[in-house]
Design an enzyme around this catalytic site. Sequence first.
Site, mmCIF file in Angstrom:
data_model
loop_
_atom_site.group_PDB
_atom_site.id
_atom_site.type_symbol
_atom_site.label_atom_id
_atom_site.label_comp_id
_atom_site.label_asym_id
_atom_site.label_seq_id
_atom_site.Cartn_x
_atom_site.Cartn_y
_atom_site.Cartn_z
ATOM 1 N N CYS A 120 -5.106 9.027 26.715
ATOM 2 C CA CYS A 120 -4.079 8.798 27.728
ATOM 3 C C CYS A 120 -2.997 7.889 27.136
ATOM 4 O O CYS A 120 -2.840 6.731 27.520
ATOM 5 C CB CYS A 120 -4.716 8.165 28.968
ATOM 6 S SG CYS A 120 -3.627 8.146 30.392
ATOM 7 N N GLU A 121 -2.266 8.438 26.177
ATOM 8 C CA GLU A 121 -1.276 7.672 25.433
ATOM 9 C C GLU A 121 -0.287 8.654 24.816
ATOM 10 O O GLU A 121 -0.683 9.590 24.104
ATOM 11 C CB GLU A 121 -1.968 6.882 24.323
ATOM 12 C CG GLU A 121 -1.185 5.747 23.766
ATOM 13 C CD GLU A 121 -1.169 4.540 24.673
ATOM 14 O OE1 GLU A 121 -0.089 3.962 24.831
ATOM 15 O OE2 GLU A 121 -2.223 4.172 25.222
ATOM 16 N N SER A 133 0.828 -1.195 0.000
ATOM 17 C CA SER A 133 0.000 0.000 0.000
ATOM 18 C C SER A 133 0.866 1.250 0.000
ATOM 19 O O SER A 133 2.035 1.213 0.388
ATOM 20 C CB SER A 133 -0.915 0.017 1.228
ATOM 21 O OG SER A 133 -1.859 -1.020 1.178
ATOM 22 N N GLY A 181 -8.228 1.736 -3.332
ATOM 23 C CA GLY A 181 -9.130 2.238 -2.294
ATOM 24 C C GLY A 181 -8.695 3.612 -1.839
ATOM 25 O O GLY A 181 -9.360 4.612 -2.075
ATOM 26 N N ARG A 182 -7.524 3.672 -1.210
ATOM 27 C CA ARG A 182 -6.980 4.932 -0.714
ATOM 28 C C ARG A 182 -6.913 6.000 -1.805
ATOM 29 O O ARG A 182 -7.286 7.156 -1.597
ATOM 30 C CB ARG A 182 -5.570 4.670 -0.172
ATOM 31 C CG ARG A 182 -4.856 5.865 0.378
ATOM 32 C CD ARG A 182 -3.340 5.625 0.467
ATOM 33 N NE ARG A 182 -3.004 4.290 0.910
ATOM 34 C CZ ARG A 182 -2.750 3.967 2.165
ATOM 35 N NH1 ARG A 182 -2.811 4.897 3.094
ATOM 36 N NH2 ARG A 182 -2.429 2.720 2.480
ATOM 37 N N TYR A 197 -8.852 4.917 5.606
ATOM 38 C CA TYR A 197 -8.243 4.297 6.778
ATOM 39 C C TYR A 197 -8.254 5.187 8.014
ATOM 40 O O TYR A 197 -7.380 5.058 8.876
ATOM 41 C CB TYR A 197 -6.813 3.839 6.465
ATOM 42 C CG TYR A 197 -6.779 2.837 5.343
ATOM 43 C CD1 TYR A 197 -7.269 1.550 5.529
ATOM 44 C CD2 TYR A 197 -6.307 3.192 4.083
ATOM 45 C CE1 TYR A 197 -7.267 0.629 4.492
ATOM 46 C CE2 TYR A 197 -6.303 2.277 3.046
ATOM 47 C CZ TYR A 197 -6.789 1.002 3.255
ATOM 48 O OH TYR A 197 -6.805 0.093 2.230
ATOM 49 N N ARG A 226 -3.627 5.930 12.171
ATOM 50 C CA ARG A 226 -2.497 5.690 11.277
ATOM 51 C C ARG A 226 -1.171 6.252 11.782
ATOM 52 O O ARG A 226 -0.136 5.573 11.651
ATOM 53 C CB ARG A 226 -2.803 6.235 9.879
ATOM 54 C CG ARG A 226 -3.928 5.478 9.179
ATOM 55 C CD ARG A 226 -4.065 5.890 7.726
ATOM 56 N NE ARG A 226 -2.942 5.435 6.940
ATOM 57 C CZ ARG A 226 -1.987 6.217 6.466
ATOM 58 N NH1 ARG A 226 -2.020 7.518 6.692
ATOM 59 N NH2 ARG A 226 -0.985 5.728 5.755
ATOM 60 N N GLY A 247 -3.099 -0.473 -4.013
ATOM 61 C CA GLY A 247 -1.976 0.089 -3.278
ATOM 62 C C GLY A 247 -1.414 1.375 -3.842
ATOM 63 O O GLY A 247 -0.350 1.830 -3.410
#
Length: 462
Positions: A390-391, A222, A306-307, A420, A359, A260
Amino acid sequence: MNDLNSIDQRVFPPTARRGRECGRLKIADVPATELAEHFGTPLYVIDEQAARDRAVQTREALQREFARVGTEATVYYAGKAFLCVEVAKWMVEEGLNIDVASGGELAVALAAGVAPARIGFHGNNKSEAEIARAVAAGVGTLIIDSEQEITRIAEAAAAAGTRQRVRLRINSGVHAGAHDFLATAHEDQKFGLPLARAVELSTNIASYDSLDFAGLHCHIGSQIFSSEAFRESARRMLGVYAELESVLGAPVPELNLGGGFGIAYTPDQAAEAPDIELLAAQLADIAAATSAELGIALPKVAFEPGRSVIGQSGVTLYTVGTTKSVQLADSDAAGDPADLGFSSRLYVSVDGGMSDNARPALYGSDYHVRLANRASEAEAQLVRVVGKHCESGDIVVPRDVLPADVAPGDLLAVAATGAYCWSLSNNYNYLPRPAVVAIRNGEARVIVRGETEEELLARSVF
């Protein structure tokens, strides 16, 4: 330094621009501020006409170029990029088929009224129930991803009294993409079967009366910017076709080369992103030349973008909550060309994050951000747009430049979020997933409802 108020239409939808009054971002003539006021933020916004236009351009380019070299091209929209009932309808109306990868995606396509014959069904672990459902529905093609699936699909088709059309997914050994997790053609991963077994397994498939062997399928990765990997993959796959024609006693009718195709997520990537017209011509020339070298007829081809169809038509709107300035260490500034000239970085926290765009956390992906509620003449400031989770890895835009007066209450627009983002969204920290709004002819409408906290709580058993 680039104009901080510019709206780069190589990453934003083609209709995106700043209005003359107050410099508000508009998408298809609808101000972003009105969208935020009416639907709230975070908010996924899709320029419907841009998505439709890109679908048509992709289909027409591939069909025209492969007709030039004497064969047909079928284009499937890869639903995993972003699928809902409305988007499935758009794609079919513009002449694309639909590629699904689960029973849920199949249900969406069928609910949209997509003719089952126009659906391709992927998946490395399709359940027996999913296979039976797809066969019963009359799905056009099931893509065999493992040796066990040959028997499973054959038995399901025999039980249904039908002959199921199938393709065999093969790993060509060529892989490409921006991240290892996006590369899907090397052997040490979960998809497909080795190239060395293609003839053996294809012969096995052809031995079943309930299976109609349509050909091979491959997907090399991709976010691919060059045609070179497609060139080598096509060469290897067509080499197997020459052997299969001898073994099976007839030409193999179709080759699916996957998708892709890459897009630009930032202005810096715009010069590298492939032009679909040129890429289609290159792919057609590659396939035709390879077939001629091997002395075989060029099969029909299929693709699954797709993308590259839906990505640029999407924008995500966020509201700024807090900002925080940090000093850059000398080693950071010296070691990162993008940070040169800045002694500080402004952390801009927004009301979404890795729950609506996973992503950057998954792949280290870059994005591009602009102020959406106003223009500004303030000096440039290096920023990192982060979420509210919280990350520490909860980053939306790792690095960009905004006006230094960006402040709580401002509206931000992140470009190229059509693919995505919604499809990978989640409820981490119990954040409801945002709505998706489509704009067409100056009007906005919800095509996927946003969630509420009450709906999330309703899942708990008291």
